[in-house]
Write a protein that holds these residues in place. Sequence first.
Motif, short mmCIF file in Angstrom:
data_model
loop_
_atom_site.label_atom_id
_atom_site.label_comp_id
_atom_site.label_asym_id
_atom_site.label_seq_id
_atom_site.Cartn_x
_atom_site.Cartn_y
_atom_site.Cartn_z
N TYR A 119 0.74 -1.35 0.28
CA TYR A 119 -0.33 0.38 0.05
C TYR A 119 1.00 1.14 0.04
N PHE A 147 -7.54 -0.51 9.61
CA PHE A 147 -7.61 -0.81 8.23
C PHE A 147 -7.22 -2.74 7.89
N ARG A 148 -8.39 -3.36 7.11
CA ARG A 148 -7.54 -4.63 6.68
C ARG A 148 -6.68 -4.57 5.99
N ASP A 178 -6.97 -6.13 1.95
CA ASP A 178 -8.11 -5.37 0.98
C ASP A 178 -7.26 -3.37 1.34
N GLY A 179 -7.20 -3.43 2.66
CA GLY A 179 -6.50 -1.53 2.96
C GLY A 179 -7.96 -1.18 3.17
N PHE A 180 -9.35 -1.85 3.71
CA PHE A 180 -10.69 -1.05 4.04
C PHE A 180 -10.94 -0.43 5.76
N CYS A 181 -11.01 0.34 5.55
CA CYS A 181 -10.81 1.18 7.20
C CYS A 181 -12.22 0.90 7.62
N THR A 182 -11.82 -0.15 8.76
CA THR A 182 -13.42 -0.88 9.55
C THR A 182 -13.82 0.13 10.69
N GLU A 235 -13.30 4.28 3.33
CA GLU A 235 -12.12 4.38 2.90
C GLU A 235 -11.13 3.12 3.09
N SER A 236 -10.11 3.60 2.03
CA SER A 236 -9.77 2.24 1.70
C SER A 236 -8.28 2.34 1.03
N GLU A 275 -4.74 3.11 -0.31
CA GLU A 275 -4.11 3.17 -2.02
C GLU A 275 -3.32 1.67 -2.44
#
Length: 119
Positions: free
Chosen positions: A46, A81-82, A85-89, A96-97, A99
């Motif tokens: 990322y 973030f996971r 996949d970089g997804f913000c939990t 958002e995620s 990059e």
Amino acid sequence: MKPVVAERVLCALADIPDGQSKGFPAVPGAFTGLFAVRRGDRVWVYVNSCPHIGVPLDPVPDRFLDGKKQNIICSTHGARFRIEDGFCTSGPCYGESLEAVPHRIDDQGRVLVPEDAGL
């Protein structure tokens, strides 16, 4: 026929300890650095920039993961973030995620990214 994409070596897979993360400084001309997280033979790469305000995620070099090493965490405001996949939990950038950077591991065990990654 697939177009050829110029690549650069980010590091050797062995340079990232299993279950850990590693940061990489910006290359000349790049705005920000990159970081990678490794789990076994899998790696996620990322851009080292929080989607909330654009600050680097790591407070200390190579420290991108929470204490349990289950999530990427932003040191500025604690967003999580996971890894996969970089997804913000959770946190101010929820939904958002990060990059993601396309990458591959070659037959020599090197992690390769596009030449322009981080620009």
